[in-house]
Structure formats: C-alpha cells, structure tokens
Design a protein around this motif. Sequence first.
Motif, PDB file in Angstrom:
ATOM      1  N   THR A  29      11.416   3.200 -25.195  1.00  0.00           N
ATOM      2  CA  THR A  29      10.107   3.742 -24.809  1.00  0.00           C
ATOM      3  C   THR A  29       9.501   2.860 -23.714  1.00  0.00           C
ATOM      4  OG1 THR A  29       9.144   2.475 -26.635  1.00  0.00           O
ATOM      5  CG2 THR A  29       9.644   4.802 -27.036  1.00  0.00           C
ATOM      6  N   ASP A  30       9.952   3.072 -22.474  1.00  0.00           N
ATOM      7  CA  ASP A  30       9.425   2.329 -21.340  1.00  0.00           C
ATOM      8  C   ASP A  30       9.087   3.304 -20.215  1.00  0.00           C
ATOM      9  OD1 ASP A  30      11.895   3.137 -20.492  1.00  0.00           O
ATOM     10  OD2 ASP A  30      12.743   1.137 -20.266  1.00  0.00           O
ATOM     11  N   THR A  31       8.716   2.758 -19.050  1.00  0.00           N
ATOM     12  CA  THR A  31       8.324   3.619 -17.926  1.00  0.00           C
ATOM     13  C   THR A  31       9.493   4.464 -17.429  1.00  0.00           C
ATOM     14  OG1 THR A  31       8.754   1.792 -16.399  1.00  0.00           O
ATOM     15  CG2 THR A  31       6.497   2.062 -17.191  1.00  0.00           C
ATOM     16  N   ALA A  32      10.725   3.947 -17.564  1.00  0.00           N
ATOM     17  CA  ALA A  32      11.887   4.745 -17.146  1.00  0.00           C
ATOM     18  C   ALA A  32      12.024   5.991 -18.023  1.00  0.00           C
ATOM     19  CB  ALA A  32      13.158   3.907 -17.215  1.00  0.00           C
ATOM     20  N   ARG A  33      11.706   5.861 -19.293  1.00  0.00           N
ATOM     21  CA  ARG A  33      11.766   7.019 -20.189  1.00  0.00           C
ATOM     22  C   ARG A  33      10.707   8.054 -19.790  1.00  0.00           C
ATOM     23  NH1 ARG A  33      14.040   8.155 -25.038  1.00  0.00           N
ATOM     24  NH2 ARG A  33      12.993   9.715 -26.341  1.00  0.00           N
TER      25      ARG A  33
END
Length: 628
Positions: A29-33
Amino acid sequence: MGLPVLATAPPASAATITRLKSQLAAHPTDTARVRLLAALCYELHDTSPTQALAYGEQAVRLATALPDPPGLLRSLLNLGSCYANLSDAPYALQLQQQALTLARQLHDNDGIVRAYTSIGGVHHERDDTVSALQNYTQALRLAYAKGVRANTRLLLFGNLGNLHSYLRNYPQALLYTRRALNMARTSGDKPGESLYLAHLGTFYYQQGRLNTAEGLLRRAITLAEPLHIPRIEAGHLELLAVVLLLKDQLPEAETLTRRALLLSRQSGYQEGLREGYNIMAEISERRQQYQQALGWEMRFRELNDSLNSLSRLNTLAALQTRYDTKEKESQIRLLTQRGEMQQHRNRELWTVVGALVLGLGGMGVLYTQLRKSRAALATNNAALQHATHELREVAASKDRLYAIVAHDLRGPVTSFVGVTELIEFYLRQGDENGLRRLPALVRQSAQSLNGLLDNLLNWAVSQTGELVSQPEALPVDSLFAEIEELYRTTAQAKQIELSTLAAADLRVWADRNMTRTILRNLVGNALKFTPAGGRIALSARPAPDGAGVLLSVADSGRGMDAGQIATLLSSNASVPALTANRNSRSGTGLGIPLCRAFAERLQGTLSLQSAPGEGTTAYVHLPAPPVS
C-alpha cells in the motif's frame, strides 16, 4: 438515417489489463499502488465502467490516507470518467470539480486541462453545449503550457471537433479534427489515426461529400484491420456501409455490414450489433424486402431495449457503490469518535483515581458522577446506533422505490416508443390498416402509464399519512359497472371474458376513490396474468359473519404458491421489494401492498386465495353502511 456513434478512444488490450493486475498483486500500500489502481480504472472506464469503479474508489481512498495528492488527482479524474460513462453526471461533475481544485493547488497544468476537458465532456453529453464550450475554452488557454501531455491535448482537440460538428460549425470542427489526426500520426498512434480519419469521414458525410467520406473511411479501415481491435474496425465498416447505402451501392453495403456484425458478435460489442441491425433494416427496405426489414427492425428494437436496461442497471450499481463507500466512511468516522470518547473517558477515570488518592472522603461523590457519565455515554451510543439504523432503513427504502419506478416506467414508455416506430414503418409501407390499429395501442399504453402513476402517487401520499378517508354508502353494482367499462377494451383485445355480479341494493361504507383504486388494481392484475380465452369475475355478497360486504375478483390465470402470496401481503417493508423473478405474480410491486393499505384504512381486510395452475381470487372485506 444517422451514423453509428464513434468511440473516442480505443479499448484497452487484455494483455495490458492482465499486466496491471499482476503488478497490483505484488505491490504494497504505497504511492505506486495508487497509480496502478488509477491506471486500471482508466483502462476499464470505457469498456467495463462498473468494474473500473472498484479500482477507482480504492485508489481515491488509498491516496487520501497516505496522503498522495498527485495520485489523488489522477484517481479523481479517472473515477469521474467512470461515473460519466454510467450516466451519473452530477457525481461525475462533483469528482472532476474536486480534481480541478486539487490540480490548481498543485499547479499541475496537465491536471487542470484534463479536468476542464472532462467537465466539458459531461456537459456535452447532457446537451449543455454552452457550458461544454466554456470549459473547453478554459482548457485551450493552457493546452500548450508546460507539463501538459500530448494525449491530454489529443483528447481536448478530439472533443472540440465533435462539439463543433454537433453545432454545425464545420470550419472549426475540421480544424480541431485535423489537429487531432496530425498529433496521432506524429506520435505513431495508429488506433488514434484510424479513429480521426473516420471522424473526418463523418464530417464530409455531413457535408454531403460522399466520395470524399468514402475515401477517408476506406483508409481508416485499412489502418484498423492489422490492429485487430474489433470495436474500431466494426464501427468503421458500419460508417462506410451507411455512405454506400446513400450512394445506392447496396451489395457492398450489405457485405460490409455483415462483416461488422460478425466482428461485433465475436467481441461481444453489443452497440455494434445494434447499429448493424439498423443498417440491415434500411438496406432491406431499400430493396422493398419489407418482411426482412421488419425482422431486422425487431432485432434492433430488442437489443436497444436490452442495452437501455443494462445502462440503467449500471447506473443503479454506480449509485450502490457510492452508497457503500459513504457508509464505510461513516463507519470510520464513528469508530474515530468512539476512540476519542474512550480517551476522554480514560482521562476522567485517571482524574477519579487522583481524587481517590488525595482523599477518600470525596469517593462517594466522584463514584456517583462516574456512574452518570457512563450512563450518559451509553445513552448517546444507543441513540447514535438507532439513528444509523434508521438512516440505513430510509436509504434502503429509497433505493427500492427508485428500482420500482425505473422498472415499471420502462414498459409503458417502451410501448409508446414502439408505437412511434410502427407509425413510421406503416407510413413507409402505406399500410392504412396497420395505422388504424395504433389508437387502441396508444390508449392501452396510456391507461397502463396512468394507472402506474396513480399507484405511485397514492402510495407516496399514504405513507406520509396525509391521505384522508371520507366514507360514504357506495352501491357495489355501480362500482363494478365503472370498472367493467374501464377494462372492457383491454379484455376484448386479450379475448378474456369479464363479468360482474352484485345485488342492486348491496352497499359498502367506504371512500369512493380508495375503493376504485383497489378494484382497478385487482382487475388490472387479473388481466395481466390471465391468458387469452380466460375468465375474470367480479362478485359481491354479504360477508359470512354478517358484519360487512365481501368483494371478490377471481381469474383463471396461472395462480401463485404460498410463498408468493406471503411476499405480496407482507407488511415488513415501507416500500415493497422487487422480486427476483419479474415473471412472477408480483405485478408492479406497488399494486397489492397499496390495496392492502387502503383496505385497512377503510377498516377492512384484503386476502388472496390461489394455487399454481388454479387461478387467483382476491377477497376484499369492507364494512356495510351503519344502520340509521
């Protein structure tokens, strides 16, 4: 005849979607997701908007929680496009306005241009061309600013070309469509080049320059064939078939249309099938093959009706998704409030402990205050839970009523649409006998629509408690004669025998309008579910217990089982729920519950007696006039 609607962008490939889903499964669950979720929402928003909603909503929630403002901007824009495709224009505009505000805060020129373009697109879909042009103009002012992507400009120019063509401002339409075409060529975007060549072909078709339109559409098809994108190729083939049809080149027009139908079937492109059926009907009519033309026209109508129903279901699904999302947000806020309340209570407890340490003499007073605080907290918590439950009940009741209205208006309105199409068809054939039959169809559709609207209005008024009963002594034979006159034409059209039996001196003590509504709904239901050659009998007699009058409406229809009867007479819901099987004896969903509510308001009862295959009898027990 009109041209098939062109797609504004090519559909995503299955490989692209599979790749994005695979990457999503491996990402935390990060900005890439956030960006993967937003990308999946974008790739699916045209072909599968209801599926795209889930990814878009997840992207917005995750970007808000992280926080990730740039990711939130893209997610809001893509989610807004989903709701626009599902015809939820107000919510789509709300999301895109949020995106525009955020883009300005981030000084993101690409986001600003795309937000204005998306807002303009929604207004264009709603035929608000003034607002659409205003937003497109705002986007044009920043179209070549730093950071604006080429595909954003391409979308803007393509939309402007469509809008000016719709407004018959042909020089501007040609200018922007050529800009979009040149940008697609420069970037090597073959699907885009093919689409905008077809747009140019449409432009010249509208100008009556059929040879130029034909040449452009043939080049667009040549570009589309190696791409193996059935939706684009089928659309181009149908456009060219329309042009050839106008040039009376019927054999090639038919060949191209059949190719388009084959591609649409293989790819599940329902809109392409619908337009193909329409073109084939026109070709058959040009050849004076009226029987074949009618067959193609019926296919077109059935599929068009099915697609309209699917669109409404998708819109309802979008509304449900919005409701679920808001409910989850409400639950999160509630848990947060409970946590704060718990922390506040803990601080109070520490205060109590300190006070106990300082002196046992005040322990009784402090203990009493603590008990009061806990009791107040429990009371507030119970009230909050009760309010939440009532809110969900109201929302569920509203959704069921919306579903009933959407379903039941469809039948009469579709009948009116069918009548207008039959008028056009009979006029083309010069069929005077067919035209003479149409007034009866219009009258039947109007009666059906009027009865439905009466039921909806009466139900709404009865639920507010504003419907007042004004009882009087009503002769039963006059009521029966009125109902028989109302439904005589419908019964004769279905070859159903409609009979009445009531003594001349038999009277009921009831409100005239409510009693009419009850009888009208019961006879209308009986006509709906009784096959041709059947019977419907209205009868009245003194009640066996000697306290009132028993009215009955008996039919020879297919009947119902005990479960269906229990559902119809259930009083658990404030708005009746739609049954899963619309072919059941559920009628409009409001008729029987409305009859039961009116009977109870008149100090009477409603009951049903039925069995599968043995018909149905509805009994209404009403009081007799008081003895003077």
